[in-house]
Scaffold this active site. Structure first.
Site, PDB file in Angstrom:
ATOM      1  N   LYS A  17       0.836  -1.213   0.000  1.00 22.24           N
ATOM      2  CA  LYS A  17       0.000   0.000   0.000  1.00 22.24           C
ATOM      3  C   LYS A  17       0.870   1.261   0.000  1.00 22.24           C
ATOM      4  O   LYS A  17       0.617   2.187  -0.750  1.00 22.24           O
ATOM      5  CB  LYS A  17      -0.942   0.013   1.220  1.00 22.24           C
ATOM      6  CG  LYS A  17      -1.892  -1.184   1.275  1.00 22.24           C
ATOM      7  CD  LYS A  17      -2.977  -1.007   2.315  1.00 22.24           C
ATOM      8  CE  LYS A  17      -2.481  -0.904   3.736  1.00 22.24           C
ATOM      9  NZ  LYS A  17      -1.816  -2.088   4.292  1.00 22.24           N
ATOM     10  N   ARG A  92     -10.101   0.275   9.149  1.00 18.96           N
ATOM     11  CA  ARG A  92      -9.480  -1.016   9.409  1.00 18.96           C
ATOM     12  C   ARG A  92     -10.388  -1.926  10.221  1.00 18.96           C
ATOM     13  O   ARG A  92     -10.013  -3.055  10.528  1.00 18.96           O
ATOM     14  CB  ARG A  92      -8.204  -0.792  10.199  1.00 18.96           C
ATOM     15  CG  ARG A  92      -6.909  -1.024   9.414  1.00 18.96           C
ATOM     16  CD  ARG A  92      -5.816  -0.898  10.417  1.00 18.96           C
ATOM     17  NE  ARG A  92      -4.505  -1.314  10.064  1.00 18.96           N
ATOM     18  CZ  ARG A  92      -3.571  -0.535   9.536  1.00 18.96           C
ATOM     19  NH1 ARG A  92      -3.848   0.677   9.157  1.00 18.96           N
ATOM     20  NH2 ARG A  92      -2.359  -0.992   9.381  1.00 18.96           N
ATOM     21  N   ARG A 131      11.730  -4.674   4.357  1.00 18.68           N
ATOM     22  CA  ARG A 131      11.156  -3.350   4.155  1.00 18.68           C
ATOM     23  C   ARG A 131      11.953  -2.268   4.899  1.00 18.68           C
ATOM     24  O   ARG A 131      12.344  -2.456   6.048  1.00 18.68           O
ATOM     25  CB  ARG A 131       9.712  -3.367   4.670  1.00 18.68           C
ATOM     26  CG  ARG A 131       9.011  -2.030   4.526  1.00 18.68           C
ATOM     27  CD  ARG A 131       7.559  -2.231   4.332  1.00 18.68           C
ATOM     28  NE  ARG A 131       6.865  -2.321   5.604  1.00 18.68           N
ATOM     29  CZ  ARG A 131       5.538  -2.302   5.696  1.00 18.68           C
ATOM     30  NH1 ARG A 131       4.804  -2.229   4.595  1.00 18.68           N
ATOM     31  NH2 ARG A 131       4.951  -2.391   6.857  1.00 18.68           N
ATOM     32  N   ARG A 164      10.980  -0.111  10.475  1.00 20.82           N
ATOM     33  CA  ARG A 164       9.978   0.334  11.446  1.00 20.82           C
ATOM     34  C   ARG A 164       9.960  -0.585  12.663  1.00 20.82           C
ATOM     35  O   ARG A 164      10.133  -1.784  12.522  1.00 20.82           O
ATOM     36  CB  ARG A 164       8.587   0.315  10.796  1.00 20.82           C
ATOM     37  CG  ARG A 164       8.284   1.545   9.997  1.00 20.82           C
ATOM     38  CD  ARG A 164       7.090   1.380   9.102  1.00 20.82           C
ATOM     39  NE  ARG A 164       5.932   0.745   9.733  1.00 20.82           N
ATOM     40  CZ  ARG A 164       4.753   0.621   9.132  1.00 20.82           C
ATOM     41  NH1 ARG A 164       4.574   1.091   7.906  1.00 20.82           N
ATOM     42  NH2 ARG A 164       3.741   0.035   9.731  1.00 20.82           N
ATOM     43  N   ARG A 175       0.363  -8.458  13.714  1.00 22.12           N
ATOM     44  CA  ARG A 175      -0.352  -7.552  12.810  1.00 22.12           C
ATOM     45  C   ARG A 175      -1.153  -8.348  11.788  1.00 22.12           C
ATOM     46  O   ARG A 175      -2.252  -7.958  11.406  1.00 22.12           O
ATOM     47  CB  ARG A 175       0.634  -6.611  12.105  1.00 22.12           C
ATOM     48  CG  ARG A 175       1.194  -5.568  13.062  1.00 22.12           C
ATOM     49  CD  ARG A 175       2.353  -4.823  12.460  1.00 22.12           C
ATOM     50  NE  ARG A 175       1.963  -3.965  11.369  1.00 22.12           N
ATOM     51  CZ  ARG A 175       2.798  -3.523  10.431  1.00 22.12           C
ATOM     52  NH1 ARG A 175       4.053  -3.909  10.442  1.00 22.12           N
ATOM     53  NH2 ARG A 175       2.369  -2.742   9.483  1.00 22.12           N
TER      54      ARG A 175
HETATM   55  P1  AMP Z   1       0.192   1.184   8.939  1.00 24.12           P
HETATM   56  O1  AMP Z   1       1.346   2.073   8.625  1.00 24.12           O
HETATM   57  O2  AMP Z   1      -1.031   1.533   8.148  1.00 24.12           O
HETATM   58  O3  AMP Z   1       0.544  -0.273   8.875  1.00 24.12           O
HETATM   59  O4  AMP Z   1      -0.199   1.480  10.476  1.00 24.12           O
HETATM   60  C1  AMP Z   1       0.716   1.237  11.529  1.00 24.12           C
HETATM   61  C2  AMP Z   1      -0.018   1.032  12.833  1.00 24.12           C
HETATM   62  O5  AMP Z   1      -0.810   2.185  13.144  1.00 24.12           O
HETATM   63  C3  AMP Z   1      -1.006  -0.126  12.854  1.00 24.12           C
HETATM   64  O6  AMP Z   1      -0.391  -1.358  13.119  1.00 24.12           O
HETATM   65  C4  AMP Z   1      -1.960   0.314  13.954  1.00 24.12           C
HETATM   66  O7  AMP Z   1      -1.386   0.103  15.235  1.00 24.12           O
HETATM   67  C5  AMP Z   1      -2.042   1.811  13.740  1.00 24.12           C
HETATM   68  N1  AMP Z   1      -3.142   2.169  12.817  1.00 24.12           N
HETATM   69  C6  AMP Z   1      -3.038   2.769  11.588  1.00 24.12           C
HETATM   70  N2  AMP Z   1      -4.252   2.952  11.032  1.00 24.12           N
HETATM   71  C7  AMP Z   1      -5.148   2.449  11.916  1.00 24.12           C
HETATM   72  C8  AMP Z   1      -6.556   2.303  11.923  1.00 24.12           C
HETATM   73  N3  AMP Z   1      -7.324   2.703  10.882  1.00 24.12           N
HETATM   74  N4  AMP Z   1      -7.151   1.733  13.008  1.00 24.12           N
HETATM   75  C9  AMP Z   1      -6.422   1.334  14.066  1.00 24.12           C
HETATM   76  N5  AMP Z   1      -5.090   1.409  14.123  1.00 24.12           N
HETATM   77  C10 AMP Z   1      -4.444   1.964  13.065  1.00 24.12           C
END
Ligand code: AMP
Length: 225
Positions: A17, A92, A131, A164, A175
């Site tokens: 993404k 999400r 990554r 990260r 995750r």
């Molecule tokens: P991402 O970069 O989109 O993988 O987001 C990293 C982390 O941020 C996730 O593992 C969640 O802990 C948190 N996060 C991001 N977007 C959301 C969401 N829509 N709902 C809940 N947690 C989120």
């Protein structure tokens, strides 16, 4: 007058993404809204939201819906989203998707398409291990599949590339579990509304990008009818 295109990108962590976001940002002038990036910015700036979110993020868990929905609502109220937007990483959960529908409806708007990037778990684990992300702009790379020109340095802003915290293997496993339990129900949610478009995320970033552009072009045409 161009019709607004309000899009959502869904997929497991590591589905590509972020990589596609970087490419689409160059193709389309609409804002790209990543709740993960917004949360990471809050953590970096030491805000109250960042402090509350970090515990969940470091554990590979979702940040509570009410915090995320408030943050996303506020962002979507901004004027630059009026002609369309692409959401990455939000919604999400089903309650988040319902809150988003309500928010759109309040403004006489609606979601026009949901792009699902499909990648099997084994491939996800392989991808996330390699990554890297830049410390400054959050640009994404992969040491094997999408390497920067100079190892460890971002092509776009010259900053350092790091892994990260939540890309550590034990966190990734969690995750993925969270994705299957809480986010995959959104596939049905949007499919029954006729909004879902499936994209094979196992192909090269360039092929995935082409497919997404083709889907977006089709959505634009459908919306013109
Ligand atoms: P991402 O970069 O989109 O993988 O987001 C990293 C982390 O941020 C996730 O593992 C969640 O802990 C948190 N996060 C991001 N977007 C959301 C969401 N829509 N709902 C809940 N947690 C989120």
């Amino acid at each position: 007058m161009p019709h607004e295109l309000n899009l959502i990108l869904i997929g497991p962590p590591g589905a590509g993404k972020g990589t596609q976001a970087d490419r689409l940002r160059e193709d389309f002038r609409m804002p790209f809204i990543s709740t993960g990036d917004m949360l990471r910015a809050n953590v970096k700036d030491g805000t109250e939201l960042g402090r509350q979110a970090k515990v969940h993020m470091d554990a590979g868990e979702l940040v509570p819906d009410e915090l995320i929905v408030a943050m996303a609502d506020q962002r979507l109220e901004q004027d630059d989203t009026r002609d369309g937007f692409i959401l990455d990483g939000f919604p999400r959960t089903v309650p988040q998707a319902q809150a988003l529908d309500d928010q759109m409806a309040r403004h006489g708007r609606r979601i026009t398409g949901v792009l699902l990037l499909e990648v099997p778990d084994e491939e996800i684990v392989r991808r996330i291990a390699g990554r890297r992300v830049c410390v400054k702009g959050g640009h994404n790379y992969h040491v094997d599949y999408d390497p920067p020109k100079n190892p460890g340095v971002c092509d776009q802003d010259g900053s350092r590339l790091i892994q990260r915290d939540d890309d550590q293997p034990e966190v990734v496993e969690n995750r993925l579990k969270v994705y299957h339990a809480q986010t995959s129900p959104l596939v049905d949610f949007y499919d029954t509304r006729g909004l879902l478009r499936r994209i094979d995320g196992t192909r090269t970033p360039a092929q995935v990008h082409d497919h997404i552009r083709a889907v977006i072009a089709t959505l634009r045409l459908e919306d013109d009818v």
